[in-house]
Motif scaffolding. Structure first.
Motif, PDB file in Angstrom:
ATOM      1  N   ARG A 260       0.844  -1.212   0.000  1.00  0.00           N
ATOM      2  CA  ARG A 260       0.000   0.000   0.000  1.00  0.00           C
ATOM      3  C   ARG A 260       0.871   1.252   0.000  1.00  0.00           C
ATOM      4  O   ARG A 260       0.593   2.226  -0.713  1.00  0.00           O
ATOM      5  N   ALA A 261       1.952   1.225   0.792  1.00  0.00           N
ATOM      6  CA  ALA A 261       2.870   2.368   0.856  1.00  0.00           C
ATOM      7  C   ALA A 261       3.552   2.593  -0.500  1.00  0.00           C
ATOM      8  O   ALA A 261       3.747   3.740  -0.925  1.00  0.00           O
ATOM      9  N   GLU A 262       3.901   1.490  -1.173  1.00  0.00           N
ATOM     10  CA  GLU A 262       4.536   1.585  -2.492  1.00  0.00           C
ATOM     11  C   GLU A 262       3.579   2.195  -3.520  1.00  0.00           C
ATOM     12  O   GLU A 262       3.983   3.016  -4.356  1.00  0.00           O
ATOM     13  N   LEU A 263       2.320   1.795  -3.454  1.00  0.00           N
ATOM     14  CA  LEU A 263       1.312   2.366  -4.370  1.00  0.00           C
ATOM     15  C   LEU A 263       1.230   3.883  -4.206  1.00  0.00           C
ATOM     16  O   LEU A 263       1.212   4.627  -5.193  1.00  0.00           O
ATOM     17  N   VAL A 264       1.203   4.320  -2.953  1.00  0.00           N
ATOM     18  CA  VAL A 264       1.136   5.760  -2.667  1.00  0.00           C
ATOM     19  C   VAL A 264       2.407   6.455  -3.157  1.00  0.00           C
ATOM     20  O   VAL A 264       2.345   7.515  -3.796  1.00  0.00           O
ATOM     21  N   ARG A 265       3.570   5.849  -2.875  1.00  0.00           N
ATOM     22  CA  ARG A 265       4.859   6.443  -3.291  1.00  0.00           C
ATOM     23  C   ARG A 265       4.927   6.615  -4.811  1.00  0.00           C
ATOM     24  O   ARG A 265       5.284   7.683  -5.316  1.00  0.00           O
ATOM     25  N   LEU A 266       4.597   5.540  -5.540  1.00  0.00           N
ATOM     26  CA  LEU A 266       4.646   5.585  -7.006  1.00  0.00           C
ATOM     27  C   LEU A 266       3.683   6.641  -7.552  1.00  0.00           C
ATOM     28  O   LEU A 266       4.017   7.382  -8.487  1.00  0.00           O
ATOM     29  N   THR A 267       2.490   6.712  -6.946  1.00  0.00           N
ATOM     30  CA  THR A 267       1.474   7.653  -7.425  1.00  0.00           C
ATOM     31  C   THR A 267       1.885   9.097  -7.136  1.00  0.00           C
ATOM     32  O   THR A 267       1.769   9.976  -7.998  1.00  0.00           O
ATOM     33  N   GLU A 268       2.388   9.348  -5.928  1.00  0.00           N
ATOM     34  CA  GLU A 268       2.830  10.709  -5.576  1.00  0.00           C
ATOM     35  C   GLU A 268       3.946  11.178  -6.505  1.00  0.00           C
ATOM     36  O   GLU A 268       3.974  12.339  -6.925  1.00  0.00           O
ATOM     37  N   LYS A 269       4.836  10.244  -6.848  1.00  0.00           N
ATOM     38  CA  LYS A 269       5.975  10.582  -7.717  1.00  0.00           C
ATOM     39  C   LYS A 269       5.479  11.047  -9.099  1.00  0.00           C
ATOM     40  O   LYS A 269       5.909  12.082  -9.610  1.00  0.00           O
ATOM     41  N   ILE A 270       4.538  10.290  -9.691  1.00  0.00           N
ATOM     42  CA  ILE A 270       4.101  10.663 -11.043  1.00  0.00           C
ATOM     43  C   ILE A 270       3.115  11.838 -11.022  1.00  0.00           C
ATOM     44  O   ILE A 270       3.059  12.604 -11.975  1.00  0.00           O
ATOM     45  N   CYS A 271       2.383  12.009  -9.912  1.00  0.00           N
ATOM     46  CA  CYS A 271       1.523  13.192  -9.802  1.00  0.00           C
ATOM     47  C   CYS A 271       2.368  14.467  -9.741  1.00  0.00           C
ATOM     48  O   CYS A 271       1.993  15.502 -10.307  1.00  0.00           O
ATOM     49  N   TYR A 272       3.518  14.375  -9.053  1.00  0.00           N
ATOM     50  CA  TYR A 272       4.439  15.519  -8.985  1.00  0.00           C
ATOM     51  C   TYR A 272       4.953  15.858 -10.397  1.00  0.00           C
ATOM     52  O   TYR A 272       4.959  17.030 -10.806  1.00  0.00           O
ATOM     53  N   GLU A 273       5.360  14.795 -11.154  1.00  0.00           N
ATOM     54  CA  GLU A 273       5.826  15.008 -12.540  1.00  0.00           C
ATOM     55  C   GLU A 273       4.729  15.649 -13.384  1.00  0.00           C
ATOM     56  O   GLU A 273       4.987  16.523 -14.203  1.00  0.00           O
ATOM     57  N   LEU A 274       3.498  15.187 -13.167  1.00  0.00           N
ATOM     58  CA  LEU A 274       2.342  15.689 -13.909  1.00  0.00           C
ATOM     59  C   LEU A 274       2.189  17.199 -13.679  1.00  0.00           C
ATOM     60  O   LEU A 274       2.028  17.973 -14.629  1.00  0.00           O
ATOM     61  N   ARG A 275       2.274  17.598 -12.420  1.00  0.00           N
ATOM     62  CA  ARG A 275       2.108  19.026 -12.102  1.00  0.00           C
ATOM     63  C   ARG A 275       3.292  19.847 -12.595  1.00  0.00           C
ATOM     64  O   ARG A 275       3.118  20.984 -13.031  1.00  0.00           O
ATOM     65  N   GLN A 276       4.503  19.267 -12.560  1.00  0.00           N
ATOM     66  CA  GLN A 276       5.681  19.966 -13.085  1.00  0.00           C
ATOM     67  C   GLN A 276       5.512  20.251 -14.579  1.00  0.00           C
ATOM     68  O   GLN A 276       5.953  21.283 -15.077  1.00  0.00           O
ATOM     69  N   ASP A 277       4.880  19.306 -15.272  1.00  0.00           N
ATOM     70  CA  ASP A 277       4.631  19.480 -16.713  1.00  0.00           C
ATOM     71  C   ASP A 277       3.373  20.300 -16.985  1.00  0.00           C
ATOM     72  O   ASP A 277       3.001  20.502 -18.144  1.00  0.00           O
ATOM     73  N   GLU A 278       2.715  20.738 -15.895  1.00  0.00           N
ATOM     74  CA  GLU A 278       1.474  21.519 -15.993  1.00  0.00           C
ATOM     75  C   GLU A 278       0.415  20.779 -16.807  1.00  0.00           C
ATOM     76  O   GLU A 278      -0.224  21.329 -17.706  1.00  0.00           O
ATOM     77  N   LYS A 279       0.267  19.496 -16.496  1.00  0.00           N
ATOM     78  CA  LYS A 279      -0.711  18.660 -17.185  1.00  0.00           C
ATOM     79  C   LYS A 279      -1.721  18.085 -16.185  1.00  0.00           C
ATOM     80  O   LYS A 279      -1.483  18.086 -14.976  1.00  0.00           O
ATOM     81  N   VAL A 280      -2.830  17.592 -16.740  1.00  0.00           N
ATOM     82  CA  VAL A 280      -3.814  16.840 -15.946  1.00  0.00           C
ATOM     83  C   VAL A 280      -4.024  15.503 -16.642  1.00  0.00           C
ATOM     84  O   VAL A 280      -3.707  15.350 -17.828  1.00  0.00           O
ATOM     85  N   THR A 281      -4.527  14.516 -15.895  1.00  0.00           N
ATOM     86  CA  THR A 281      -4.727  13.174 -16.461  1.00  0.00           C
ATOM     87  C   THR A 281      -6.201  12.799 -16.473  1.00  0.00           C
ATOM     88  O   THR A 281      -6.953  13.220 -15.594  1.00  0.00           O
ATOM     89  N   GLY A 282      -6.576  11.986 -17.457  1.00  0.00           N
ATOM     90  CA  GLY A 282      -7.958  11.515 -17.543  1.00  0.00           C
ATOM     91  C   GLY A 282      -8.066  10.001 -17.490  1.00  0.00           C
ATOM     92  O   GLY A 282      -9.147   9.441 -17.618  1.00  0.00           O
TER      93      GLY A 282
END
Length: 348
Positions: A260-282
């Protein structure tokens, strides 16, 4: 540990024309040519059109002369892209390592999988899944390297498959014409024929030195190819319109709290990249690979967002639906796709 290489090559048959026929079944059995009728060149054509001698890159004017009753279509490149992504996603969910060589062509590296599966049966099942889900005809070749796999596919078409067993490369190649080696163009073929070299076996008998004299450094490489020797690796594919993160666990992950912790870690990492690129996901996908290399994935669409607290619960829910409870995990991955930088989307 040294494994025998096992490479599969997939090729969507007459891809553009096949998509057109799929979207308009009235075209079935008729010669379909994608490309301008009066000007330009043939981008693709189906097997019915090829019976008239039509082929890709032929001037459209000549194609019209050869087949006046042909159905000439401008082409719908948005649809071709959609079907290509569809097939790519099916392959990405199953294959440990794959390369997208073009819009309709894929290489899969299955080396080491023979410890767990019969690679031929696995590849047959993947082909069947692609055909059943998309409706598109697709051929594959299975062999010891990329070149041999591609040549096997060319022999398997249309809509078939062929395996070249390890050690049988030269038997397969010997009777084929020199022009069937990938990378041998018309000019090289003419030079080889002027030397009295018509088959791949002729090439092999000629030897590296003779070929180097006439063809320069390309000669020895061609001599190696005549024996079925080819070393180019399968290059991992990276989907430009998605962000993903995955981790392979050497000792396998089994503890639920850790997972569960790994799922959160992986998701937080790519959400950060997403915001750095000023993008949203669908679209969100979760991938799990078990110790026996069985790979499974699940995805869902969501309202466009880049917020951790909106994405993490979806990732956890997908994982729960997907996970075989209590089974050790070899690899865990999270992928965000259908990315857009259109801020308006977040309010839809």
């Amino acid at each position: 540990m040294h494994y025998m290489r096992i490479i599969a090559h997939f090729d969507l048959d007459s891809f553009f024309a096949s998509v057109e026929v799929l979207n308009n079944p009235e075209l079935k059995g008729r010669p379909v040519i994608v490309g301008g009728k009066e000007r330009g060149v043939v981008a693709a054509c189906n097997y019915e059109a090829r019976k008239f001698g039509i082929h890709s890159a032929m001037p459209s004017k000549k194609a019209l002369q050869l087949c006046p009753e042909g159905i000439f279509l401008k082409g719908n490149y948005g649809e071709y892209s959609r079907f290509s992504r569809w097939v790519t996603n099916i392959i990405a969910a199953k294959a440990p390592l794959f390369e997208k060589a073009s819009v309709d062509e894929f290489y899969l590296d299955l080396t080491g999988m023979d410890k767990f599966f019969n690679p031929l049966q696995w590849t047959i099942e993947l082909r069947q899944q692609i055909i059943q889900e998309t409706g598109l005809p697709i051929s594959f070749g299975l062999a010891s390297n990329k070149m041999m796999a591609k040549m096997a596919t060319n022999k398997a078409k249309p809509n078939g498959f062929l395996q070249i067993p390890h050690g049988k490369e030269q038997d397969f190649l010997a009777p084929l014409s020199v022009g069937e080696i990938p990378g041998v163009g018309g000019q090289t073929e003419e030079i080889l024929k002027s030397m009295g070299l018509y088959t791949i076996h002729d090439l092999f008998k000629a030897g590296a030195e003779v070929l180097e004299e006439r063809l320069g450094k390309h000669g020895p490489d061609l001599w190696l190819k005549s024996q079925g020797i080819h070393h180019r690796e399968v290059s991992p594919y990276h989907e430009a319109k998605s962000i993903s993160s995955e981790t392979t666990y050497g000792d396998y992950a089994t503890d639920p709290t850790f997972i569960r912790a790994e799922l959160v870690r992986l998701t937080e990492k790519i959400c950060y990249e997403l915001r750095q690129d000023e993008k949203v996901t669908g679209c969100i996908a979760v991938k799990i690979r078990y110790p026996d290399f069985e790979t499974t994935s699940r995805q869902t669409t969501i309202p466009f967002t880049s917020a951790d607290d909106e994405i993490i619960p979806v990732v956890k829910a997908l994982f729960q639906k997907l996970y075989k409870k209590g089974t050790p995990i070899r690899l865990l991955g999270v992928r965000l796709s259908e990315l857009t930088n259109d801020a308006v989307q977040t309010n839809l």
